[in-house]
Every structure is written in structure tokens, then in C-alpha cells.
Write an enzyme that holds these catalytic residues in place. Structure first.
Site, PDB file in Angstrom:
ATOM      1  N   ASP A   1     -17.885   4.676 -27.892  1.00 47.30           N
ATOM      2  CA  ASP A   1     -17.958   6.017 -26.961  1.00 47.30           C
ATOM      3  C   ASP A   1     -17.034   5.703 -25.560  1.00 47.30           C
ATOM      4  OD1 ASP A   1     -19.655   7.323 -28.428  1.00 47.30           O
ATOM      5  OD2 ASP A   1     -21.487   6.752 -27.581  1.00 47.30           O
TER       6      ASP A   1
ATOM      7  N   ASP B   1     -23.754  10.411 -37.137  1.00 53.50           N
ATOM      8  CA  ASP B   1     -24.019   9.542 -36.055  1.00 53.50           C
ATOM      9  C   ASP B   1     -25.285   8.899 -36.460  1.00 53.50           C
ATOM     10  OD1 ASP B   1     -23.792   8.443 -33.329  1.00 53.50           O
ATOM     11  OD2 ASP B   1     -23.388  10.331 -32.603  1.00 53.50           O
TER      12      ASP B   1
HETATM   13  C1  GLA Z   1     -23.236   9.319 -29.953  1.00 55.26           C
HETATM   14  C2  GLA Z   1     -21.875   9.145 -30.391  1.00 55.26           C
HETATM   15  C3  GLA Z   1     -21.193  10.536 -29.159  1.00 55.26           C
HETATM   16  C4  GLA Z   1     -21.702  11.658 -29.344  1.00 55.26           C
HETATM   17  C5  GLA Z   1     -23.416  11.616 -28.968  1.00 55.26           C
HETATM   18  C6  GLA Z   1     -23.880  12.767 -29.272  1.00 55.26           C
HETATM   19  O1  GLA Z   1     -23.605   8.785 -28.689  1.00 55.26           O
HETATM   20  O2  GLA Z   1     -21.324   8.089 -30.262  1.00 55.26           O
HETATM   21  O3  GLA Z   1     -19.672  10.477 -29.704  1.00 55.26           O
HETATM   22  O4  GLA Z   1     -21.480  12.234 -30.635  1.00 55.26           O
HETATM   23  O5  GLA Z   1     -23.776  10.506 -29.606  1.00 55.26           O
HETATM   24  O6  GLA Z   1     -25.160  12.844 -28.993  1.00 55.26           O
END
Ligand code: GLA
Length: 720
Positions: A521, A457
Site C-alpha cells: 500500500d 483484497d
Molecule cells: C486495501 C488495499 C488498498 C485498497 C484498500 C481499499 O488496503 O491494499 O489498495 O484497495 O484496501 O479499502
């Protein structure tokens, strides 16, 4: 003023000493003319015009590139592979910089052009810098351009721009690129091309939710299936420039490159700066034609994922930071029972991480949350027959972390000057010691548990970076790539997902070392339809992570039926991201049927040709994947809003064998949507219809009336 007439001007060019080379593949031609006194010039990038024989060279150059416009430079001038004012080009320069306080305007000499098959290499010298450029046209007709500039003089050279540009057809009249925001990535925007230098900069330090992704120039009215298009994409995960220049005195050009900040790249004598690849695609088959070439190109890479893309369960929207062994084992049991193949433990497993305010950088297993370590969970997951995946955010550090306390000098930003974003700063991965530390910490966990998959990430824009007294973004980004590469070298089985607050890292730079992207997301399937459709302009389905979210979307609050959510996730690298322990037995049955369907069809979905079908009803989003041998297809017709007419439009397919006969039927594993009155669509009531490819393409099959928020998935199978 001296007026030089056309005759004199043409006579001034020793055209006869020029040579012309053609790169040709998959119906694409790139015709390059070498010049005696400078860098080569691309005469044509578009449809293949055949071999260029030496006898044609002079005529070709005269015909294409030797006209002189009035009220302009007296002699004809070339738009070279790195155009500058020196040549006559008054658009954005292809190369810019400074040396010893003076502008860098190399006078190129000793230009050598080599062609080997589909690769054209240019080497050139000047007093200050040497250039090495590569133009590689692959079997899909995708052209990758890369420049390398070496300081061959004695003074430092600051590189301010080094971009790839190509001429496009003067019939191009419209431009399409993408924009967006968090949970709404890759939203298309379209407008008329106008005169001038048009630059879209991305200064977010990561690819960005609003990245242009591709800039596409096209003939008037181009759409998914028609129109001649020229497209560009920089394979780079940080600041970039997309540009087209349409000037009165020259052919329009399209280009892209890394955006370099003041002082970011300073070459000492002997040092070299190599650009990321800039990827160019021409097609005469509309936007799906652009996608087809890119998908073919990506699928031909040696590193392209070739094993079946597993059904994922990601824990994020199921538990967020509430990580506990027993509930997660219960989740894993249900997941395995419905057919999940990879269980991914998301954010929250490492020391001190109870929310997004702390602990990034402290990549050891939290002893309070996991008193026995991750071992029991990993063993449980494996005993259920699933792979194990784990979330990391390797480039980041929380101010509240042991790492930030122990190594305040490892930050790429000065906390006194730079704002936090999601309560975090960026680590300086340009530093070898920082890279080693991150690699060692990650490797310890990955090695101990034989982690199969890392969700990598990256949750903030990378701004105000400082490395060794200069802007450190370029070096940091290359450092992040190096960590990914080394991680994969140390753990050859490892797969990586590129995620950045959802889909803020969707580019072909990171995809040289990642196996899929997390597209957004937003797990709201209705929002996902356009996000995935436009991600598909660059990427084939197997590279696009797409999960079945909860009934009530966590990002929009929208309620969506399970079948609709499953139909949307099916066309991707599929998974589930909801607490399946709360699903009813009936829902679990449907999920089980859906994972079986995905496993049956992923071979087709992840190798076939993608078509976005325009049926004449703007409330329908229709995606088809046709097998390479045209024996089968899967089609998803999703209704987003009601249509203009009571009688639904016919589904007209593309890409079939017109001579063969096909049976069209609702796919097994997903239901015909609730509310479809089958008696009003007799072929659905009967179960199937059998027609020729020609009829299916030109006449079509009448669709049932679908309610918004429902989708029909059909299987099309050749019967003979
Ligand atoms: C980001 C990612 C999510 C999740 C969060 C965790 O927003 O896009 O899918 O993994 O971080 O903190």
C-alpha cells in the site's frame, strides 16, 4: 553401555540392497537413496553431480550417509524425507500427529519409489497412515515437494505437522529471510546460522506483511551475484512454518510447510491431507541466481500471464470512497489520454460502503452512489478503449452489513470472542453454501459487466477461526482458493490481482490462481524500491503491481519527482494511482511518454533476466533487465541517499554477451534527472557511448552524480 564401533555399525547396514536415484535439471541435482526399512533419504541437493549408476550406489551411501558420531546412536541413521525420532532425528520432526491418544510415529513399510523423468514419487504404508510424496524438479531447477497422508487405519488421526525438508551443504553459514509490516513489506534480515532447531512461524491466517517469503541459507558473504544458496518457500496463503535445523549429529536441513493448529486436521479413516507445495531452490549464483530459477519456473507455467501487462489506473488514491460517475468518467478520460489500458474501480462501489466500517459482503452495486448502476461507467471506460477492473474483498464480512444480519452463522469467527480488524470478520469459506453465495454474488457483477480484472483484497489477519468445532484456517484457505478457481472457470477471461492490505499475500499458493500481486500500500517510490527488490527474489516483474503515486505520498508524506516515481513503476506491472485530472499539461505529457515507454519495453521487462547490480555505493539501487538473447537491456540506477564519494562509481553491467558491442544511452521517454550536470559526464552530454560487453561488465561506464530521489534509466542495445 555397549559401544558399537564403526566397523560393526557399518556392517549393520545392508547397503547393498539400496538404490540411488537422481533428479537432474538446469544444473541442479537431487540424489535420493531408497532404503529397505523405511522412507528414502535425500543424499544430496545442490549442483548436479551427474547420473548415478547402480554400481555407485553402495559407495555413495557409505560415503555420504553412513558415518556414526560419538556419544550418539550406535548405528548410522538416515535423515529421511520425513525425519522423526524413530529414525534417530532429534530436530523438528517432518511428521507429527496423534492417533487414539498416542503419538503418531509410523513404522513405514512397503516403500515404493518411482522415478519418471524429473518426478520422484514415494508411496509407503504403515499401520495407521499411508504416505504419497512427490518430488518434482522442473526445467528451471526448482524442486516442488508435496506430501499426502491418508488415514489407512481405523482410528482418527490428527496431523500436527507434515513438512518438507532437504539437507543443505555444511558450508552454509548465513541465513537470510524477510520480515516487514504494513507499507514496509519484505524487509531482509540476515544473521549467522547457529546450532539448534530454528523455526519461524507465521500465525496471521494470511501470508502476512511480515512473511519470511523465502528462507535462504548460504555460504559466507553471499550477495546478489555470488555464493551458493539453498532457499525454501511454502506455496501457501495462511499459517506457515519456515525452519532450519543444525544439529551436532546430522547434516543441516532446510524446510517449510503449513503450520497446523491443535485439532485443525483430523483425518477420519480413509481421509487424506495433502500439503501445499514446498518450493526449494539451489543456486551457486547468489540471490539473483535464486530469483532467476524461480522466475524461469513461474514463466514456464501454463497459466502464467502471457498477454502484455496493461497500464493500470487504480482509483483508490485518486478518490478513495468518493465515487461519483462524472468525476470518475473525467478520470477515465484523462487516464485513456495518457495511455492507460485498464481502469480499476477500487473499494466503495457496493451497497452501503462509504467507509471501511460497513458493507463487506453486500456485493450489489450501491443504488445511491450508482443510480444507473455501473453500466455508464463501464461503457465509458470501454468506449475509451480500456479494460474494466473491480475491487472485491470476497472473504470478508462487516458486522454492519446485510450479510452479517442474514447469516450470522457464516462467520469463521465468534464475534463475542474475536476482535474486529478494519471493522471486519472473515466468512467461513470452508462451507460450500458460503462459497456458492460469494461466487454467485461476484459472478452476477462480473458477468453483467464482463469485468476483466478483479482486485481480490484481504484486509485482516485471520485468527481464532472455528469451522465445525475446530480451527478452520486450513479449510477456509482452501475454500478461498476454490472460489478463485471456480470464478476463473466461470469467467475464463478474468484476471485476478492478489492484494492483502497491500502486500500481505505474496506467495506461490495464491499465484497459482492470480495474475499479479499488489506489492504494498506504499506508493512512495523510495519505499517501493526495497519492497519491489525483495519481492523480486520470488517473483518476476510482470507479477508485481507497481503504480505511480501522487507527488506527496499518502503513506509517508514524502515529496518525489514524477520521473523518479515513473522510473520505479516502470520495472513492474505498471500503473498509476493518483488523481490525474489534477496533473498539469506538462505532467500529463510526461506520463504519456512514460506509458509509451512501458508499452515499448514491457516485452523485455517481462521476459528478461533480472540483475541487481552492486556497484560499491550503498546509496544506489540498481536493477537491470537483460533480454534472453542478450541483445538489449534496460537499467535503472536510483539514488536513495548521497554516495560516499564526489566522483560517482562506474555502472558495471552483468549478463551481456562479452564479445558483442553495445550502445548505452539514456532511455527515450524518461528524462535525464534534473540536477545532472551533463558537462561533467561527457558520454551523457554526447548522448551515448559504445563499448564491448566485456568492458561494460568489467570496467563499466562512469555514472553521473545523481541527487537522492532521482533515477537514471539507460538503454543498452547491441550494435552488431
Ligand atoms: C486495501 C488495499 C488498498 C485498497 C484498500 C481499499 O488496503 O491494499 O489498495 O484497495 O484496501 O479499502
Amino acid at each position: 553401555m555397549t559401544v558399537v564401533d564403526g566397523e560393526e555399525a557399518r556392517a549393520a547396514v545392508p547397503a547393498a540392497v539400496m538404490r540411488v536415484h537422481a533428479l537432474r535439471a538446469a544444473g541442479v541435482g537431487v540424489v535420493v537413496a531408497t532404503r529397505v526399512d523405511g522412507l528414502p533419504e535425500v543424499l544430496h541437493w545442490g549442483r548436479d553431480v551427474g547420473e548415478v549408476v547402480p554400481e555407485d550406489a553402495d559407495d555413495l551411501v557409505l560415503a555420504v550417509a553412513r558415518a556414526v558420531s560419538p556419544s550418539a546412536f550406535d548405528a548410522p541413521w538416515p535423515v529421511t524425507i520425513l525425519p522423526t525420532e524413530q529414525d534417530g532425528w532429534e530436530g523438528r520432526p517432518g511428521i507429527a500427529g496423534q492417533v487414539g491418544g498416542r503419538p503418531l510415529v509410523p513404522v513405514w513399510r512397503d516403500v515404493v519409489v518411482h522415478v519418471e523423468g524429473q518426478l520422484l514419487v514415494v508411496d509407503a504404508a504403515s499401520d495407521e497412515v499411508a504416505l504419497h510424496s512427490e518430488f518434482a524438479l522442473d526445467d528451471a531447477g526448482v524442486l516442488r515437494v508435496r506430501h499426502a497422508l491418508t488415514n489407512s487405519g481405523t482410528a482418527d488421526v490428527e496431523v500436527q505437522a507434515l513438512e518438507a525438508v532437504l539437507p543443505v551443504g555444511e558450508r552454509a553459514a548465513e541465513v537470510l529471510d524477510l520480515a516487514g509490516r504494513w507499507t514496509r513489506e519484505r524487509t531482509p534480515q540476515r544473521r549467522a546460522m547457529t546450532d539448534g532447531v530454528h523455526v519461524r512461524e507465521s500465525r496471521r491466517g494470511r501470508t502476512g506483511h511480515d512473511a519470511p517469503t523465502l528462507t535462504v541459507l548460504g555460504t559466507p558473504g553471499f550477495d546478489d551475484t555470488t555464493g551458493e544458496l539453498w532457499a525454501v518457500h511454502p506455496a501457501w496463503s495462511a499459517d506457515s512454518v519456515h525452519r532450519y535445523d543444525q544439529l551436532a549429529e546430522a547434516r543441516p536441513v532446510l524446510g517449510a510447510g503449513e503450520l497446523l493448529r491443535a485439532g485443525e486436521v483430523v483425518l477420519r479413516p480413509g481421509e487424506t491431507f495433502t500439503t501445499p507445495d514446498t518450493v526449494f531452490v539451489w543456486t551457486d549464483a547468489g540471490l539473483d541466481g535464486v530469483a532467476a530459477r524461480l522466475h524461469d519456473s513461474l514463466r514456464a507455467r501454463p497459466g502464467h500471464p502471457r498477454t502484455p501487462r496493461p497500464v493500470v489506473l487504480n482509483t483508490w488514491e485518486a478518490v478513495y470512497y468518493r465515487q461519483e460517475l462524472e468525476p470518475l468518467l473525467a478520470l477515465a478520460r484523462v487516464a485513456a489520454d495518457v495511455g492507460v489500458e485498464r481502469f480499476v474501480l477500487d473499494d466503495g462501489w457496493f451497497t452501503g460502503r462509504r467507509s471501511d466500517t460497513t458493507a463487506l459482503g453486500d456485493w450489489t452495486v450501491d443504488a445511491d452512489v450508482w443510480p444507473q448502476g455501473l453500466g455508464p461507467l463501464v461503457a465509458g471506460v470501454r468506449a475509451l478503449g480500456m479494460d474494466f477492473g473491480l475491487w472485491f474483498e470476497p472473504e470478508m464480512v462487516s458486522p454492519v452489513s446485510e450479510l452479517a444480519v442474514d447469516h450470522p452463522d457464516w462467520l469463521l469467527q465468534d464475534p463475542g470472542r474475536t476482535r474486529t480488524w478494519r471493522h471486519q470478520y472473515v466468512l467461513d469459506l470452508a462451507r460450500a453454501d458460503v462459497r456458492e453465495h460469494v461466487l454467485d454474488r461476484m459472478s452476477a457483477v462480473i458477468g453483467a459487466h464482463h469485468v476483466d480484472f478483479v482486485k481480490w483484497d484481504q484486509n485482516r489477519d485471520v485468527v481464532q477461526t472455528v469451522h465445525a468445532g475446530r480451527v478452520g484456517l486450513d479449510a477456509h484457505t482452501r475454500g478461498a482458493y476454490a472460489v478463485m478457481d471456480e470464478l476463473r472457470r466461470r469467467h475464463p477471461w478474468l484476471e485476478i490481482e492478489a492484494c492483502a492490505s497491500g502486500g500481505a499475500r505474496v506467495d506461490l499458493g495464491v499465484l497459482e490462481r492470480a495474475d499479479r500481486v499488489w506489492a504494498s500500500d506504499s506508493n512512495d517510490a523510495m519505499e517501493r524500491l526495497p519492497i519491489q527488490r525483495w519481492t523480486e527474489l520470488l517473483l518476476p516483474l510482470e507479477l508485481i503491481g507497481s503504480h505511480v503515486g501522487p507527488e506527496v505520498s499518502h503513506t509517508t508524506g514524502r515529496h518525489l519527482d514524477l520521473d523518479f516515481r515513473m522510473a520505479v513503476s516502470l520495472f513492474g506491472s505498471a500503473g498509476i494511482e493518483t488523481d490525474v485530472t489534477r496533473c498539469s499539461p506538462a505532467e500529463l505529457d510526461r506520463l504519456r511518454e512514460w506509458t509509451a515507454l512501458y508499452k515499448r519495453e514491457r516485452g523485455l521487462l517481462h521476459s528478461g533476466r533480472l540483475h541487481h547490480l552492486e556497484l560499491g555505493d550503498p546509496g544506489l539501487a540498481t536493477t537491470a533487465v537483460v533480454a534472453r538473447d542478450r541483445s538489449r537491456a534496460l537499467v535503472r540506477v536510483a539514488r536513495t541517499v548521497t554516495g560516499p564519494r564526489s566522483l560517482a562509481v562506474p555502472l558495471r553491467l552483468r549478463g551481456l554477451d562479452r564479445e558483442r558491442r553495445y550502445r548505452v544511452a539514456p532511455v527515450t521517454g524518461l528524462r535525464v534527472p534534473k540536477g545532472v550536470d551533463v558537462t561533467r559526464t561527457p558520454w551523457i552530454e554526447r548522448g551515448s557511448v559504445e563499448l564491448s560487453g566485456a568492458v561494460l561488465e568489467d570496467v563499466g561506464v562512469r555514472l553521473p552524480a545523481l541527487a537522492p530521489g532521482t533515477a537514471l534509466v539507460l538503454e543498452v542495445r547491441a550494435t552488431g
